[in-house]
Structures are given as C-alpha cells and as structure tokens.
Write a protein that holds these residues in place. Sequence first.
Motif, PDB file in Angstrom:
ATOM      1  N   VAL A 103      27.118 -56.939  11.121  1.00  0.00           N
ATOM      2  CA  VAL A 103      27.859 -56.516  12.375  1.00  0.00           C
ATOM      3  C   VAL A 103      26.885 -56.158  13.495  1.00  0.00           C
ATOM      4  N   TYR A 104      25.901 -55.398  13.191  1.00  0.00           N
ATOM      5  CA  TYR A 104      24.821 -55.131  14.177  1.00  0.00           C
ATOM      6  C   TYR A 104      23.739 -56.068  14.594  1.00  0.00           C
ATOM      7  N   SER A 105      24.017 -57.326  13.935  1.00  0.00           N
ATOM      8  CA  SER A 105      23.011 -58.257  14.357  1.00  0.00           C
ATOM      9  C   SER A 105      22.744 -58.733  15.528  1.00  0.00           C
ATOM     10  N   LYS A 106      23.863 -58.396  16.478  1.00  0.00           N
ATOM     11  CA  LYS A 106      23.823 -58.693  17.993  1.00  0.00           C
ATOM     12  C   LYS A 106      23.558 -57.525  18.830  1.00  0.00           C
ATOM     13  N   PHE A 107      23.315 -56.379  18.069  1.00  0.00           N
ATOM     14  CA  PHE A 107      23.080 -55.158  18.748  1.00  0.00           C
ATOM     15  C   PHE A 107      21.847 -55.254  19.399  1.00  0.00           C
ATOM     16  N   ASP A 108      21.690 -55.303  20.780  1.00  0.00           N
ATOM     17  CA  ASP A 108      20.409 -55.418  21.359  1.00  0.00           C
ATOM     18  C   ASP A 108      19.706 -54.336  22.186  1.00  0.00           C
ATOM     19  N   PHE A 109      20.068 -52.930  21.502  1.00  0.00           N
ATOM     20  CA  PHE A 109      19.198 -51.894  22.114  1.00  0.00           C
ATOM     21  C   PHE A 109      18.110 -51.735  21.096  1.00  0.00           C
ATOM     22  N   VAL A 110      16.873 -51.330  22.148  1.00  0.00           N
ATOM     23  CA  VAL A 110      15.562 -51.569  21.352  1.00  0.00           C
ATOM     24  C   VAL A 110      14.991 -49.941  21.932  1.00  0.00           C
ATOM     25  N   SER A 257      23.272 -44.490  22.081  1.00  0.00           N
ATOM     26  CA  SER A 257      22.168 -45.142  22.429  1.00  0.00           C
ATOM     27  C   SER A 257      22.174 -45.196  23.939  1.00  0.00           C
ATOM     28  N   ILE A 258      20.961 -44.907  24.698  1.00  0.00           N
ATOM     29  CA  ILE A 258      20.903 -44.849  26.264  1.00  0.00           C
ATOM     30  C   ILE A 258      19.431 -45.555  26.732  1.00  0.00           C
ATOM     31  N   ARG A 264      17.687 -49.522  36.196  1.00  0.00           N
ATOM     32  CA  ARG A 264      18.821 -49.663  35.362  1.00  0.00           C
ATOM     33  C   ARG A 264      19.073 -48.486  34.350  1.00  0.00           C
ATOM     34  N   PHE A 265      20.561 -48.435  34.045  1.00  0.00           N
ATOM     35  CA  PHE A 265      20.956 -47.654  33.109  1.00  0.00           C
ATOM     36  C   PHE A 265      21.987 -48.314  31.994  1.00  0.00           C
ATOM     37  N   ARG A 266      21.707 -48.371  30.884  1.00  0.00           N
ATOM     38  CA  ARG A 266      22.564 -48.864  29.527  1.00  0.00           C
ATOM     39  C   ARG A 266      22.810 -47.648  28.579  1.00  0.00           C
ATOM     40  N   LEU A 267      24.088 -47.829  28.261  1.00  0.00           N
ATOM     41  CA  LEU A 267      24.653 -46.940  27.363  1.00  0.00           C
ATOM     42  C   LEU A 267      25.501 -47.581  26.233  1.00  0.00           C
ATOM     43  N   TRP A 268      25.179 -47.391  24.899  1.00  0.00           N
ATOM     44  CA  TRP A 268      25.808 -48.011  23.582  1.00  0.00           C
ATOM     45  C   TRP A 268      26.718 -46.789  22.913  1.00  0.00           C
ATOM     46  N   VAL A 269      27.589 -47.083  22.414  1.00  0.00           N
ATOM     47  CA  VAL A 269      28.319 -46.422  21.311  1.00  0.00           C
ATOM     48  C   VAL A 269      28.159 -47.085  20.191  1.00  0.00           C
ATOM     49  N   ASN A 270      27.513 -46.654  19.290  1.00  0.00           N
ATOM     50  CA  ASN A 270      27.235 -47.521  17.855  1.00  0.00           C
ATOM     51  C   ASN A 270      27.023 -48.806  18.303  1.00  0.00           C
ATOM     52  N   GLU A 271      27.343 -49.957  17.752  1.00  0.00           N
ATOM     53  CA  GLU A 271      26.745 -50.975  18.235  1.00  0.00           C
ATOM     54  C   GLU A 271      27.063 -51.657  19.544  1.00  0.00           C
ATOM     55  N   LYS A 273      27.807 -51.993  23.522  1.00  0.00           N
ATOM     56  CA  LYS A 273      27.335 -51.829  24.649  1.00  0.00           C
ATOM     57  C   LYS A 273      28.536 -51.545  25.894  1.00  0.00           C
ATOM     58  N   TYR A 274      28.528 -50.231  26.392  1.00  0.00           N
ATOM     59  CA  TYR A 274      29.766 -50.038  27.321  1.00  0.00           C
ATOM     60  C   TYR A 274      29.252 -49.820  28.749  1.00  0.00           C
TER      61      TYR A 274
END
Length: 437
Positions: A103-110, A257-258, A264-271, A273-274
């Motif tokens: 499920v998380y395999s496409k999660f792109d937060f590093v 995750s932020i 640039r600003f990115r925010l994820w809730v769990n896996e 990205k919103y």
Amino acid sequence: MKTTDSMIRTFFIAGIFVFCAPHANGQFLKKLGKRAERAAERTIERRVDKETTKKTDQALDSILEPGAKDKKKTPTTIGGNAPASNPENGPSGSKAGSKTLVVYSKFDFVPGNKPLFFDDFSNDFIGDFPAKWNTNGSGEIVTIGDSPEKWLELKPGYNILYVPDVPELPEEYTIEFDTEVIGIDQKTSSRTGLQIMLSDDPKFKTGDNYVTAWIPYGQYGAFDIRMRNYINRDRGDINSGLKADIRKAVLNRPHISIAVNKERFRLWVNEQKYVDIPRIMPTTNGVTTLKFNVNNFKDQKERIFISNLKVAEGGIDLRRKLISEGKISTNGILFDSGSDNLKPESMGIIRQISQVLLQEKGMVLKIIGHTDGDGPEDANLKLSKARAGAVKTALVNIYSIDENRLSTEGKGESEPVGDNSTTDGKAQNRRVEFIKQ
C-alpha cells in the motif's frame, strides 16, 4: 445462586446427552420435564454444528461464571482507534506486513537525512510539561490506555502556541509526527483541528512572515485542509481550502509528514499526499521556527495529543546522491521498536533506491544496518543484520530487484555518529547505509 447454577448445569448436560446418546434422549427428557426439555433443545440447536470438547468446557464455564467469560484484559482504545504502540524512533507502530508495505509502495515522502530534533518524551515525567518544548499556555505529558508511550496534550485556545526547541530551520527540511485524539464524534465542530505554523518569530507571535497548514478533525463533513501564507505582514497570494476527506484517518493515529524544499511545501497524511504547493514559503526573511496550535471553539470535549516529533534537514532527492557519490546514509528507514519489522512510512526512501537500481542496471549495493546503544551489544548486532535484511526483502519482493545485486551487513552499535546518552543522538545512530560496490 447455587440452585440456579445447578439447574443450568443440569440443562446443559442434558443437551450434551441428547447430542451424544440418541437412544437415551427420550427417557432423560421425560425426567427433566417440559421446561428442561425446551432448555436442552435450545442448547442443542445452538451448539450442534460447532461443538467440540474444548468449546463445550468454555461454554459451560461462561454460563456458570459470567464474570469470568474473558479474563484477558483488552488494551484500551481511544475513539475507536487501534491501541497505541511504542515505536522506537518514528511513526505509528503496527506490524507492517507485506500487504501494508505494498500500500505504501507509491508513498513518495523522503525524510531528511540529518536529524535536527526528535522527541518522544521518554525522558519526561507524566504530568510535567516536556523539557524540550515551550508554550504560552499549558500542557502535560500523559499516557493513553495501557500503552507506556508518552504524549503531549495540546490544550485548545486562541493564540496558544506550542514551540519545540528545534534549531533554526534551514531551507530544506522535513517534519514528522503522530497525533492521537479522544472525544471525536459526529458532532465534532468543523473548527476543531490542528494548526502547524512555520514562522520567522522564535516565540509566541505569528511573525511578519509565516505559513500555516490546518488539519481538520471534524467528523460530520469532509472539511478542507487549509493553507495560507503571510509575507512582510501582508496576506500572501495563498489562502486556500484543499479538498480532503481525512475523517477516518484522524481517528486512527495519523502520521503527518511535511517536506519543505525552499519555496515548496508538501504535506502527507499517512501515505496520501494532500498538499503540494510549489511557491508558498517566503523567499526572503525566511521562517525559522515550528509551532503548533489547537482550535476547538465549541464544547472542548475533544482532546488532541502529539508524539514522536522528528525534524531533519534535507529531504532531498537521494537518487542523485547515490548515483553521484555511490553512498548514502539515512535515518528515514524506520522499524518497530526492537524489531526488524519495517514501518510502512519507510517506503519513500526504499522506493527511491529501487528506482536507482532499475535505471542503473549494473549497480550492486551493500545495505548496512546500524542501531543505537540501548540493549546488549550482541543483540544490537543481530538486530542490525536483520534490519538490513528486511530492507533487501522489500526491494526484492515489492520492487522486483534481483536479490543477487544486494548484499547485507549489520554493524550494531559499533559505529555511532551521535551521542547514545541523548534521544537526538540515538535517533542519529539508528540508520541504514547504501554503498555502491
């Protein structure tokens, strides 16, 4: 009570005899009378398809001693949430099976690769305000349910801010934390939520330049994640409501995750990205301080908690670094405490490693695991080897990397890069290296 127990036992045994000895049924039931017959027949109907000797004993005990039906204590849950865990250095801690990792395999937060701050409140006392935070309001360290994990309760209030002692923020960094809630229900106000502020003021003012992200906890509607920026005391170009439905996520200990990369600003809730806004951060007089605020203006029955706050410099593309330098070290690959079970949130980094290997067909990598200094040295060595192996397994099973291109090694606590007597130092020491062979 003894008479009642005796009657129930008689009825239940009658049912067993009817089930086991067909020829004796008629005589036995006549002796018990019509009332006993009906009770015995009902027992047979309920049990006939699934009864075994063991289950019969359990059922008999449960009837005669109702209070002892389940002696095992169930962990306390919060608002329908899963019980909190006790993670070692990162986000939510359920065992990550292969299905979850996929499920998380496409999660792109590093996550950033240089830890600046980490706090799980392990060195603070219950009831105290945490030593590595500041506030102009109030708050205290608590535990929730039966878990020993510690949380900071963020008290709601207008302009009440919570400021962790994070060093001055650089241009590129990542922020991660877990939240937990109590009292959230279908009537929870649309104003209930958690605000994350990045400001140029080091204390309790909004400052002249700041960016805020507001995460909603209301349940009766799918409320927006709200983003806005202020530049030189004036409202900036952005004051946006981004469509999101995170009602279920906020009830189940979400991991936030932020990533900030210059503007640039990115925010994820769990896996998921919103938020991904390319130009929201101030370019001059940049922000330096992280702050939190809780909004709750209705009946204030809702309670919001935070833990496992991690801030790290970096969050840059590790692929280019691995190709150009042939070596990377990261604290962003996380495991359950004392275990080689990968946390799903680690998949962003593992995904990037897989992309390098898929592009560079001839590259061979060694994966090296490191631990902090807690626990016996031999156990840490074994754990570090197992963790390196878990990363290899993820690369092979999820991203189809040829296992012959990967080797593993564990070095335990033998090569620390931080002070093992501090929480921050331990977080630095728990890391995974990838070295081109």
